[in-house]
Write a protein that holds these residues in place. Sequence first.
Motif, PDB file in Angstrom:
ATOM      1  N   SER A  68       0.811  -1.224   0.000  1.00 50.23           N
ATOM      2  CA  SER A  68       0.000   0.000   0.000  1.00 50.23           C
ATOM      3  C   SER A  68       0.842   1.271   0.000  1.00 50.23           C
ATOM      4  O   SER A  68       0.517   2.227  -0.703  1.00 50.23           O
ATOM      5  N   PHE A  69       1.907   1.301   0.809  1.00 48.70           N
ATOM      6  CA  PHE A  69       2.679   2.524   0.995  1.00 48.70           C
ATOM      7  C   PHE A  69       4.046   2.499   0.325  1.00 48.70           C
ATOM      8  O   PHE A  69       4.761   3.499   0.337  1.00 48.70           O
ATOM      9  N   ASN A  70       4.466   1.357  -0.191  1.00 50.31           N
ATOM     10  CA  ASN A  70       5.760   1.191  -0.846  1.00 50.31           C
ATOM     11  C   ASN A  70       6.928   1.449   0.111  1.00 50.31           C
ATOM     12  O   ASN A  70       8.012   1.843  -0.305  1.00 50.31           O
ATOM     13  N   THR A  71       6.705   1.253   1.391  1.00 49.52           N
ATOM     14  CA  THR A  71       7.750   1.387   2.403  1.00 49.52           C
ATOM     15  C   THR A  71       7.335   0.599   3.639  1.00 49.52           C
ATOM     16  O   THR A  71       6.143   0.326   3.839  1.00 49.52           O
ATOM     17  N   ILE A  72       8.328   0.233   4.467  1.00 50.56           N
ATOM     18  CA  ILE A  72       8.018  -0.398   5.747  1.00 50.56           C
ATOM     19  C   ILE A  72       8.610   0.406   6.905  1.00 50.56           C
ATOM     20  O   ILE A  72       8.688  -0.079   8.024  1.00 50.56           O
ATOM     21  N   LEU A 101       3.904   7.382   8.292  1.00 47.20           N
ATOM     22  CA  LEU A 101       3.212   8.477   8.961  1.00 47.20           C
ATOM     23  C   LEU A 101       3.166   9.723   8.075  1.00 47.20           C
ATOM     24  O   LEU A 101       2.118  10.384   7.975  1.00 47.20           O
ATOM     25  N   GLN A 102       4.261  10.041   7.408  1.00 41.67           N
ATOM     26  CA  GLN A 102       4.278  11.194   6.503  1.00 41.67           C
ATOM     27  C   GLN A 102       3.329  10.989   5.323  1.00 41.67           C
ATOM     28  O   GLN A 102       2.613  11.912   4.927  1.00 41.67           O
ATOM     29  N   ILE A 103       3.298   9.801   4.773  1.00 40.60           N
ATOM     30  CA  ILE A 103       2.397   9.515   3.653  1.00 40.60           C
ATOM     31  C   ILE A 103       0.942   9.629   4.095  1.00 40.60           C
ATOM     32  O   ILE A 103       0.110  10.207   3.388  1.00 40.60           O
ATOM     33  N   GLU A 104       0.620   9.118   5.276  1.00 43.11           N
ATOM     34  CA  GLU A 104      -0.756   9.221   5.779  1.00 43.11           C
ATOM     35  C   GLU A 104      -1.146  10.670   6.040  1.00 43.11           C
ATOM     36  O   GLU A 104      -2.282  11.069   5.777  1.00 43.11           O
ATOM     37  N   ASP A 140      -4.574  16.008   1.607  1.00 40.52           N
ATOM     38  CA  ASP A 140      -5.166  15.994   0.266  1.00 40.52           C
ATOM     39  C   ASP A 140      -6.666  15.747   0.325  1.00 40.52           C
ATOM     40  O   ASP A 140      -7.448  16.396  -0.377  1.00 40.52           O
ATOM     41  N   ASP A 141      -7.091  14.820   1.173  1.00 40.31           N
ATOM     42  CA  ASP A 141      -8.526  14.545   1.311  1.00 40.31           C
ATOM     43  C   ASP A 141      -9.258  15.743   1.892  1.00 40.31           C
ATOM     44  O   ASP A 141     -10.381  16.058   1.478  1.00 40.31           O
ATOM     45  N   ASN A 142      -8.638  16.417   2.854  1.00 40.71           N
ATOM     46  CA  ASN A 142      -9.284  17.598   3.437  1.00 40.71           C
ATOM     47  C   ASN A 142      -9.445  18.702   2.396  1.00 40.71           C
ATOM     48  O   ASN A 142     -10.477  19.387   2.367  1.00 40.71           O
ATOM     49  N   GLN A 143      -8.445  18.895   1.572  1.00 39.71           N
ATOM     50  CA  GLN A 143      -8.548  19.913   0.513  1.00 39.71           C
ATOM     51  C   GLN A 143      -9.594  19.509  -0.522  1.00 39.71           C
ATOM     52  O   GLN A 143     -10.357  20.341  -1.003  1.00 39.71           O
TER      53      GLN A 143
END
Length: 158
Positions: free
Chosen positions: A119-123, A129-132, A138-141
């Motif tokens: 999902s995030f392409n990182t572990i 946390l930064q991606i979330e 983005d969703d808020n905008q």
Amino acid sequence: MGKFFELQFLTGHIHYLLFIVLMMTGLFIVVDKTNLVKKIIGLNIFQVSVFMFYVSIGKVTDGTAPIFPMDSNYHVDQAAMQTILYSNPLPHVLILTAIVVGIATTSLGLALIVRIRESFNTIDEEDILQIEQKMTRDDNQKYKYLLIVTDKYLFEWF
């Protein structure tokens, strides 16, 4: 207080000190590392130290397996039972169950890490946390106008 620093006492209880060091190492890895796989490894180290601690508690010096002595007619020999020192089998049984649960927990954790990686392409915990946070901004905008309009009509309706 002097009893705790005697050589005989320390050598007789050195395994407890090793279990504590192993436990604190696992706890440090869980708290300090941000890589999710390293956190799972830290949990496993912590878990193994607890297993070893419980197994060591169940061991009795000069103790034998808790199997009743039988006479030639396959009856329990009561006289022999009074003189034999038995080890406690309960910690060993509990640890067998805990090992199975630990394996299941580890496999579930690793499966979740695989899904997080997809999902995030990182572990890495900080990157996730930064991606979330970015996704939330983005969703808020994106839905800001929709929320304002919805709230306006909702308050007018009441």
